[in-house]
Write an enzyme that holds these catalytic residues in place. Sequence first.
Site, PDB file in Angstrom:
ATOM      1  N   TYR A  97      40.237  46.959  44.407  1.00 49.23           N
ATOM      2  CA  TYR A  97      41.532  47.606  44.164  1.00 49.23           C
ATOM      3  C   TYR A  97      41.315  49.112  44.144  1.00 49.23           C
ATOM      4  O   TYR A  97      40.377  49.603  43.499  1.00 49.23           O
ATOM      5  CB  TYR A  97      42.141  47.155  42.840  1.00 49.23           C
ATOM      6  CG  TYR A  97      43.487  47.790  42.536  1.00 49.23           C
ATOM      7  CD1 TYR A  97      43.599  48.822  41.602  1.00 49.23           C
ATOM      8  CD2 TYR A  97      44.639  47.394  43.198  1.00 49.23           C
ATOM      9  CE1 TYR A  97      44.830  49.419  41.342  1.00 49.23           C
ATOM     10  CE2 TYR A  97      45.879  47.974  42.923  1.00 49.23           C
ATOM     11  CZ  TYR A  97      45.955  48.992  41.999  1.00 49.23           C
ATOM     12  OH  TYR A  97      47.172  49.593  41.743  1.00 49.23           O
ATOM     13  N   ASP A 106      34.887  54.768  45.795  1.00 46.61           N
ATOM     14  CA  ASP A 106      36.016  54.902  44.874  1.00 46.61           C
ATOM     15  C   ASP A 106      35.450  54.803  43.457  1.00 46.61           C
ATOM     16  O   ASP A 106      35.217  53.711  42.947  1.00 46.61           O
ATOM     17  CB  ASP A 106      37.041  53.793  45.142  1.00 46.61           C
ATOM     18  CG  ASP A 106      38.154  53.813  44.113  1.00 46.61           C
ATOM     19  OD1 ASP A 106      39.104  53.019  44.238  1.00 46.61           O
ATOM     20  OD2 ASP A 106      38.074  54.620  43.157  1.00 46.61           O
ATOM     21  N   LYS A 155      40.955  58.428  36.108  1.00 44.40           N
ATOM     22  CA  LYS A 155      40.707  57.926  34.749  1.00 44.40           C
ATOM     23  C   LYS A 155      40.000  58.954  33.862  1.00 44.40           C
ATOM     24  O   LYS A 155      40.607  59.949  33.453  1.00 44.40           O
ATOM     25  CB  LYS A 155      39.970  56.592  34.829  1.00 44.40           C
ATOM     26  CG  LYS A 155      40.827  55.489  35.510  1.00 44.40           C
ATOM     27  CD  LYS A 155      40.120  54.160  35.534  1.00 44.40           C
ATOM     28  CE  LYS A 155      40.826  53.166  36.418  1.00 44.40           C
ATOM     29  NZ  LYS A 155      42.044  52.581  35.825  1.00 44.40           N
TER      30      LYS A 155
HETATM   31  P1  KE4 Z   1      45.781  54.930  39.476  1.00 43.12           P
HETATM   32  O1  KE4 Z   1      46.681  55.245  40.657  1.00 43.12           O
HETATM   33  O2  KE4 Z   1      46.258  53.728  38.696  1.00 43.12           O
HETATM   34  O3  KE4 Z   1      45.493  56.149  38.617  1.00 43.12           O
HETATM   35  O4  KE4 Z   1      44.326  54.544  40.087  1.00 43.12           O
HETATM   36  C1  KE4 Z   1      44.238  53.509  41.023  1.00 43.12           C
HETATM   37  C2  KE4 Z   1      42.817  52.971  41.009  1.00 43.12           C
HETATM   38  C3  KE4 Z   1      41.961  53.352  42.030  1.00 43.12           C
HETATM   39  N1  KE4 Z   1      40.689  52.908  42.062  1.00 43.12           N
HETATM   40  C4  KE4 Z   1      40.210  52.086  41.100  1.00 43.12           C
HETATM   41  C5  KE4 Z   1      38.794  51.622  41.187  1.00 43.12           C
HETATM   42  C6  KE4 Z   1      41.045  51.671  40.028  1.00 43.12           C
HETATM   43  O5  KE4 Z   1      40.543  50.836  39.078  1.00 43.12           O
HETATM   44  C7  KE4 Z   1      42.367  52.112  39.979  1.00 43.12           C
HETATM   45  C8  KE4 Z   1      43.330  51.680  38.898  1.00 43.12           C
HETATM   46  N2  KE4 Z   1      42.847  50.692  38.003  1.00 43.12           N
HETATM   47  C9  KE4 Z   1      43.846  49.878  37.360  1.00 43.12           C
HETATM   48  C10 KE4 Z   1      43.184  48.829  36.466  1.00 43.12           C
HETATM   49  N3  KE4 Z   1      42.036  48.275  36.973  1.00 43.12           N
HETATM   50  C11 KE4 Z   1      44.796  50.730  36.580  1.00 43.12           C
HETATM   51  C12 KE4 Z   1      45.665  49.963  35.624  1.00 43.12           C
HETATM   52  C13 KE4 Z   1      47.041  49.738  36.195  1.00 43.12           C
HETATM   53  O6  KE4 Z   1      47.187  49.479  37.414  1.00 43.12           O
HETATM   54  O7  KE4 Z   1      47.970  49.805  35.373  1.00 43.12           O
END
Ligand code: KE4
Length: 432
Positions: free
Chosen positions: A144, A244, A272
């Site tokens: 993801y 990533d 994050k």
């Molecule tokens: P954001 O757009 O949510 O800031 O980041 C996306 C993203 C990109 N790459 C990785 C490896 C990530 O884990 C994420 C976002 N992670 C999720 C939970 N695993 C965020 C929580 C959510 O979607 O509410």
Amino acid sequence: MQRERSEALSERARRVIPGGVNSPVRAFRGVGGDPVFVARGKGPYLYDVDGNEYVDYVGSWGPLILGHAHPEVLEAIAKAAADGTSFGAPTEREVRFAETLTRLVPSMQKVRLVSSGTEATMSALRLARGATGRDKIVKIDGGYHGHADCLLVAAGSGAATLGLPGSAGVTDGTAADTLTVPWNDEAALAALFAAHAREPDKRRIAAVIVEPVCGNMGCVPPAPGWLEAVRRLTREHGALLIFDEVMTGFRVALGGAQARYQIEPDLTCLGKIVGGGLPAAAYGGRADLMAHIAPDGPVYQAGTLSGNPLAVAAGEKTLELLGRPGIYEALERSSAQLVDGIAALAREAGVPLIANRVGSMFTGFFANQPVVDYSSAKRSDTARFGRFFHAMLDRGVYLAPSQFEAAFVSLAHDGRALDRTLEAAKHALKTV
Ligand code: KE4
């Protein structure tokens, strides 16, 4: 444990917000029941609107490696806020922060700040396509990288939780340019490259994007040699390697997974932790690639709040505190104590539990066999995970509400918080 106010708020929220949440995985659909509505956080604890206290292992899905409401981070935010919240103009603070990022992650010779991990990965992929002139990208089945159209193919995290590996609204054309291989499968990646090697340039592979430690199928580490193979194959075929590190950056080491595993990607995405709990993220890498980014080059990317002073202040203070001696050793000790403790309790209770951990990110899979990719993660007993989640929640421990997510230990998780967690697990494992 009563959660009447949370339940009432859930009902109210669903009337005005899809699913009652502003991000799907918060809706507890993977574990059942209503989400807990949070009133505040402090250190390792969350407090819900009914006054219940929880030891928190979500940490806002990774950013809060220092724990909630860290006084020095709050002070840095307040100080920055006193000078204004956003200017839409360059500031010295952003230059200082970019210099810090390029120092801590040397493969990032140049860096662009954005406001979310999605923006970071979306921009890095556009750059990869713009720089190589190629259209295809490769991601990992169950990986993801945020919700950009081209990445919502065989996606993990909330998409996996809801059983929506793709998404409505993503065109067939977009999806067709995204290829997937299983995690830790060198033969599959080699075969995919070979199959595209003789295509016209446009139809060849521009980049492979990986979470160097998978967190969004649950925590699944790279097998020995896997990341080296991805690096070798991308180089051999003129494709770019994008790490990533939105989740692993500053989580598994101060220099991220690329420092822990000694692999140099061409581009890196951060999020994050880099924002210290406020919306900041970044992408960057080789200077010759970043030279393609507007206004220097033809690959466009922009953002009203990119480099926001408050988010940069929070991120800057967080990275400063993480740079202090002994921080990652302390995180390793407390994380090992927790996860090894839970694994031992599961053995005593006769519950099959596979505990995957890298540094302070971990996932417990209710499975008999090792979990090494998305297929094996999906074979775990997600219903049992849901029962365990609620048994722990009712005993004041807040785990990630999905089998396909990582959980996180923070520097604020002291002996009291860990002991409470292990005591809760001892009883919860007897009921699942
Ligand atoms: P954001 O757009 O949510 O800031 O980041 C996306 C993203 C990109 N790459 C990785 C490896 C990530 O884990 C994420 C976002 N992670 C999720 C939970 N695993 C965020 C929580 C959510 O979607 O509410």
